[in-house]
Design a protein around this motif. Structure first.
Motif, short mmCIF file in Angstrom:
data_model
loop_
_atom_site.label_atom_id
_atom_site.label_comp_id
_atom_site.label_asym_id
_atom_site.label_seq_id
_atom_site.Cartn_x
_atom_site.Cartn_y
_atom_site.Cartn_z
N ILE A 363 0.86 -1.15 0.05
CA ILE A 363 -0.11 -0.17 -0.09
C ILE A 363 0.89 1.24 0.01
CG2 ILE A 363 -1.74 1.34 1.27
CD1 ILE A 363 -2.92 -1.62 2.41
N GLU A 364 1.79 1.24 1.03
CA GLU A 364 2.71 2.36 0.87
C GLU A 364 3.48 2.74 -0.45
OE1 GLU A 364 5.56 1.55 3.95
OE2 GLU A 364 4.21 2.48 5.55
N THR A 365 3.83 1.44 -1.20
CA THR A 365 4.43 1.53 -2.47
C THR A 365 3.28 2.36 -3.61
OG1 THR A 365 5.77 -0.34 -2.39
CG2 THR A 365 5.33 0.57 -4.57
N ALA A 366 2.10 2.06 -3.55
CA ALA A 366 0.89 2.26 -4.21
C ALA A 366 0.81 3.80 -3.91
CB ALA A 366 -0.36 1.58 -3.84
N LEU A 367 0.86 4.44 -2.57
CA LEU A 367 0.68 5.85 -2.42
C LEU A 367 2.07 6.55 -2.82
CD1 LEU A 367 -0.98 5.52 1.10
CD2 LEU A 367 -2.20 6.26 -1.10
N ARG A 368 3.01 6.06 -3.05
CA ARG A 368 4.26 6.75 -3.41
C ARG A 368 3.85 7.04 -4.90
NH1 ARG A 368 7.36 3.53 -0.02
NH2 ARG A 368 7.76 1.91 -1.72
#
Length: 466
Positions: A363-368
């Motif tokens: 999810i953090e990769t997606a938000l980056r």
């Protein structure tokens, strides 16, 4: 379009600037071809770099069609036909559409003859321009401005489903109007009495263009009217039917959308986008089994279609096939590493599977990649709740609501977090907002009723979610 600019400047060197030296003729300001090309080398370099980057970007996506889909012979024939269509539409701009289907898809038997006739006309005009280059230099400059600027988009390298596109003519049309203006000027010089006739015709043309433009704007009111117009103008048009289906789907006309996808598939059997979109509508109608079949049909015709893998993965999880669901979600990401929505959804999948650290990384990769993806912040908030990081959960839910204020799931998640943080009155406000935004949100209404009852009860009480 501007990759042709250096060549246009060479044409302008010929006329009206008069910088082109010919034979033994020496004129003030004239230069041989070599120095004139040398001074434009920076522009040639930029044009070459832009062309290479465009080729790489398009070849990695779905837009660039292979020779198997549209043979080279069909591309060449359509290129000549497109030149003639552009000339006709420049003179008579009616019956315009946002997408003209490639004739190879619906009249392949007529295309060779249409192409031959158009080629004869284009070659004839080119021959006249070359023969009259000294006496009428504006003719060769105007014609090669028009025909040359269209070369990158004429369809020899087929990008997208269109046979031609109005937007490609904005700059090339300048060449045609050079022909019209200087041709009219020559006519008036020979017959001065025609001056007022030409002026009157120009005025009529301007008024006609204004009326046609106003009428055309009406077709751009919405996606639905735009593609309804395209179908009315072009006839068989599978892409327009598919896009009209998407517009109807967004308007919740699911049956209408299914009918349009059916028309697209009748015109182009195995059309992956129409199969995928049809599956999405079937899923919205509650026909999960039918949707899964359609997603698989789309992947049968386009095995590397990221959206179909993504949606099939979500549908399979709903059906209980978690192993295949994870496979297809991961396949979507492998095919498109920057696919933020798929990263968020596989993160939610992993969270439900108890693999919290892996879920958080996804999810953090997606938000980056997509910082304004509300679903990402919502899912990150749910994950933080499970990991007992309540302050982080509050931040994530509030960020999701900042992006999408009516996001009911995020507002309920925020309310539950506030309850656990010991702020029940703030939680009541959030739940009231959720119900006000969506009176049919039963989960928010149930939590609100229970929380109000708990707060109204005797003695100090700290309600907790049930």
């Amino acid at each position: 379009m501007l990759v042709t600019l250096p060549f246009v400047l060479l044409l302008l060197d010929h006329w009206p600037l008069g910088r082109a030296a010919s034979g033994g003729e020496i004129r003030k300001g004239a230069l041989p071809l070599g120095p004139r090309i040398f001074e434009k080398l920076p522009l040639f370099a930029l044009a070459g770099a832009a062309s290479c980057l465009t080729w790489i970007a398009q070849s990695r996506g779905p837009a660039m069609n292979s020779l198997d889909l549209v043979p080279l012979s069909a591309r060449v024939a359509n290129a000549f036909v497109a030149y003639v269509i552009y000339m006709v539409q420049s003179a008579w701009p009616l019956g315009l559409a946002c997408l003209y289907p490639h004739p190879w898809t619906y009249q392949s038997d007529r295309l060779p003859w249409l192409g031959l006739g158009a080629a004869v006309l284009v070659v004839a005009i080119t021959g006249l321009a070359v023969l009259g280059r000294r006496r009428y230099p504006w003719f060769i400059v105007g014609w090669f401005w028009f025909s040359g600027m269209l070369v990158p988009v004429i369809g020899i390298v087929q990008v997208g489903a269109q046979a031609h596109a109005d937007r490609y003519t904005y700059l090339p049309q300048i060449g045609l109007w050079i022909l019209v203006v200087h041709g009219a000027s020559l006519l008036v010089e020979r017959r001065p009495t025609l001056r007022w006739v030409c002026a009157a015709l120009a005025g009529v043309a301007l008024v006609g263009c204004a009326v046609a433009a106003r009428e055309q704007l009406g077709h751009w009111r919405s996606t639905r009217t735009l593609f309804e117009r395209a179908i009315a103008v072009t006839g068989p048009n599978p892409v327009a039917h598919n896009n009209l289906g998407n517009a109807l789907s967004r308007a919740s006309d699911l049956q209408g959308a299914i009918e349009e996808y059916g028309r697209a598939l009748a015109l182009r059997p195995g059309y992956p986008e129409a199969l995928q979109n049809h599956a999405v509508v079937l899923e919205r109608q509650g026909n999960l089994a039918g949707a899964i079949v359609r997603y698989r049909d789309a992947l049968e015709h386009a095995p590397d279609y990221p959206e179909a893998h993504h949606h099939l993965g979500l549908a399979l999880e709903r059906s209980g096939d978690r192993e295949q669901a994870e496979f297809h979600l991961r396949r979507a990401i492998a095919l498109r590493p920057g696919y933020a929505e798929a990263l968020v959804n596989i993160g939610a999948f992993l969270e439900r599977d108890g693999r919290l650290d892996e879920a958080r990384a996804m999810i953090e990769t997606a938000l980056r990649i997509a910082p304004d993806l509300a679903e990402g912040h919502q899912n990150l908030g749910v994950l933080a709740q499970r990991q007992q990081r309540l302050a982080d959960a509050e931040i994530s839910f509030r960020k999701a609501l900042e992006i999408r204020p009516s996001y009911g799931a995020a507002r309920v998640g925020l309310a539950l977090t506030l309850i656990r943080l010991g702020r029940p009155n703030d939680a009541v406000s959030e739940l009231e907002r959720a119900v006000a935004d969506d009176p049919g949100h039963l989960v928010a209404a149930q939590y609100l009723a229970r929380l109000r009852a708990a707060l109204a009860g005797p003695g100090p009480h700290r309600p907790t979610p049930g």
